[in-house]
Scaffold this motif. Structure first.
Motif, PDB file in Angstrom:
ATOM      1  N   ARG A  55       0.820  -1.227   0.000  1.00 57.21           N
ATOM      2  CA  ARG A  55       0.000   0.000   0.000  1.00 57.21           C
ATOM      3  C   ARG A  55       0.842   1.259   0.000  1.00 57.21           C
ATOM      4  NH1 ARG A  55      -3.017   1.446   4.587  1.00 57.21           N
ATOM      5  NH2 ARG A  55      -1.404   0.331   5.699  1.00 57.21           N
ATOM      6  N   TRP A  56       1.953   1.219   0.717  1.00 58.00           N
ATOM      7  CA  TRP A  56       2.782   2.418   0.898  1.00 58.00           C
ATOM      8  C   TRP A  56       4.140   2.249   0.240  1.00 58.00           C
ATOM      9  CZ3 TRP A  56       2.242   3.714   6.840  1.00 58.00           C
ATOM     10  CH2 TRP A  56       0.937   4.121   7.102  1.00 58.00           C
ATOM     11  N   LEU A  57       4.706   3.383  -0.127  1.00 58.07           N
ATOM     12  CA  LEU A  57       6.052   3.450  -0.680  1.00 58.07           C
ATOM     13  C   LEU A  57       6.813   4.494   0.127  1.00 58.07           C
ATOM     14  CD1 LEU A  57       8.012   2.848  -3.211  1.00 58.07           C
ATOM     15  CD2 LEU A  57       7.186   5.065  -3.999  1.00 58.07           C
ATOM     16  N   ALA A  58       8.008   4.171   0.560  1.00 57.42           N
ATOM     17  CA  ALA A  58       8.876   5.145   1.228  1.00 57.42           C
ATOM     18  C   ALA A  58       9.998   5.488   0.254  1.00 57.42           C
ATOM     19  CB  ALA A  58       9.446   4.576   2.514  1.00 57.42           C
ATOM     20  N   PRO A 112       7.589  -5.303   9.734  1.00 60.27           N
ATOM     21  CA  PRO A 112       6.538  -6.217   9.263  1.00 60.27           C
ATOM     22  C   PRO A 112       5.123  -5.722   9.585  1.00 60.27           C
ATOM     23  CG  PRO A 112       8.307  -7.451  10.281  1.00 60.27           C
ATOM     24  CD  PRO A 112       8.589  -5.986  10.539  1.00 60.27           C
ATOM     25  N   THR A 113       4.958  -4.974  10.673  1.00 62.86           N
ATOM     26  CA  THR A 113       3.644  -4.439  11.038  1.00 62.86           C
ATOM     27  C   THR A 113       3.328  -3.128  10.331  1.00 62.86           C
ATOM     28  OG1 THR A 113       4.553  -3.188  12.885  1.00 62.86           O
ATOM     29  CG2 THR A 113       3.792  -5.443  13.346  1.00 62.86           C
ATOM     30  N   GLU A 114       4.308  -2.568   9.630  1.00 67.89           N
ATOM     31  CA  GLU A 114       4.188  -1.303   8.907  1.00 67.89           C
ATOM     32  C   GLU A 114       4.004  -0.108   9.830  1.00 67.89           C
ATOM     33  OE1 GLU A 114       1.091  -1.854   6.010  1.00 67.89           O
ATOM     34  OE2 GLU A 114       2.162  -3.491   5.065  1.00 67.89           O
ATOM     35  N   LEU A 115       4.301  -0.260  11.110  1.00 71.62           N
ATOM     36  CA  LEU A 115       4.146   0.839  12.064  1.00 71.62           C
ATOM     37  C   LEU A 115       5.435   1.621  12.276  1.00 71.62           C
ATOM     38  CD1 LEU A 115       1.930  -0.951  14.716  1.00 71.62           C
ATOM     39  CD2 LEU A 115       1.203   0.521  12.828  1.00 71.62           C
ATOM     40  N   VAL A 116       6.551   1.054  11.803  1.00 72.71           N
ATOM     41  CA  VAL A 116       7.852   1.697  11.974  1.00 72.71           C
ATOM     42  C   VAL A 116       8.604   1.636  10.652  1.00 72.71           C
ATOM     43  CG1 VAL A 116      10.069   1.592  13.199  1.00 72.71           C
ATOM     44  CG2 VAL A 116       7.947   1.073  14.410  1.00 72.71           C
ATOM     45  N   LEU A 117       9.308   2.717  10.348  1.00 69.02           N
ATOM     46  CA  LEU A 117      10.188   2.780   9.185  1.00 69.02           C
ATOM     47  C   LEU A 117      11.608   2.970   9.701  1.00 69.02           C
ATOM     48  CD1 LEU A 117      10.354   2.998   6.030  1.00 69.02           C
ATOM     49  CD2 LEU A 117      10.294   5.477   6.363  1.00 69.02           C
ATOM     50  N   ALA A 118      12.532   2.146   9.228  1.00 65.39           N
ATOM     51  CA  ALA A 118      13.936   2.270   9.615  1.00 65.39           C
ATOM     52  C   ALA A 118      14.725   2.839   8.443  1.00 65.39           C
ATOM     53  CB  ALA A 118      14.500   0.912  10.013  1.00 65.39           C
ATOM     54  N   ALA A 119      15.714   3.664   8.774  1.00 67.72           N
ATOM     55  CA  ALA A 119      16.566   4.267   7.754  1.00 67.72           C
ATOM     56  C   ALA A 119      18.029   4.137   8.157  1.00 67.72           C
ATOM     57  CB  ALA A 119      16.218   5.739   7.579  1.00 67.72           C
TER      58      ALA A 119
END
Length: 97
Positions: A9-12, A53-60
């Motif tokens: 659904r989302w793209l970062a 995996p839960t889509e609640l956090v984005l790591a960079a």
């Protein structure tokens, strides 16, 4: 850097030019939120991105050798590793297990 959320659904995306990390809703075709990779915009940029995996956090993994975590419910930075703690080691990749 670009990555898709686990459900697609989302793209970062991360820009080297302005240091911004942007999260896009692909189903709605709109920008959800932008984050600065650091307070020193344009000096630091994300080299690798990954959704939890839960889509609640984005790591960079960032160009200043740090790893940063972003909360995708509250839309804020959760924290970052300290560059001095890494000494000569650079963070190049991120992963969730």
């Amino acid at each position: 850097a670009v990555c898709f959320s686990p459900d697609g659904r989302w793209l970062a995306s991360a820009s080297r030019n302005d240091g911004q990390i942007r999260v896009w809703d692909l189903t709605a075709g709109k920008l959800l939120k932008g984050f600065g990779a650091s307070r020193r915009a344009q000096a630091v940029f994300a080299k690798t991105l990954v959704f939890s995996p839960t889509e609640l956090v984005l790591a960079a993994a960032c160009s200043d050798r740090t790893a940063r975590l972003y909360d995708l419910e509250q839309w804020k930075e959760l924290g970052a590793t300290h560059p001095a703690s890494l000494e000569a080691h650079a963070v190049r990749e991120c992963a969730f297990s």
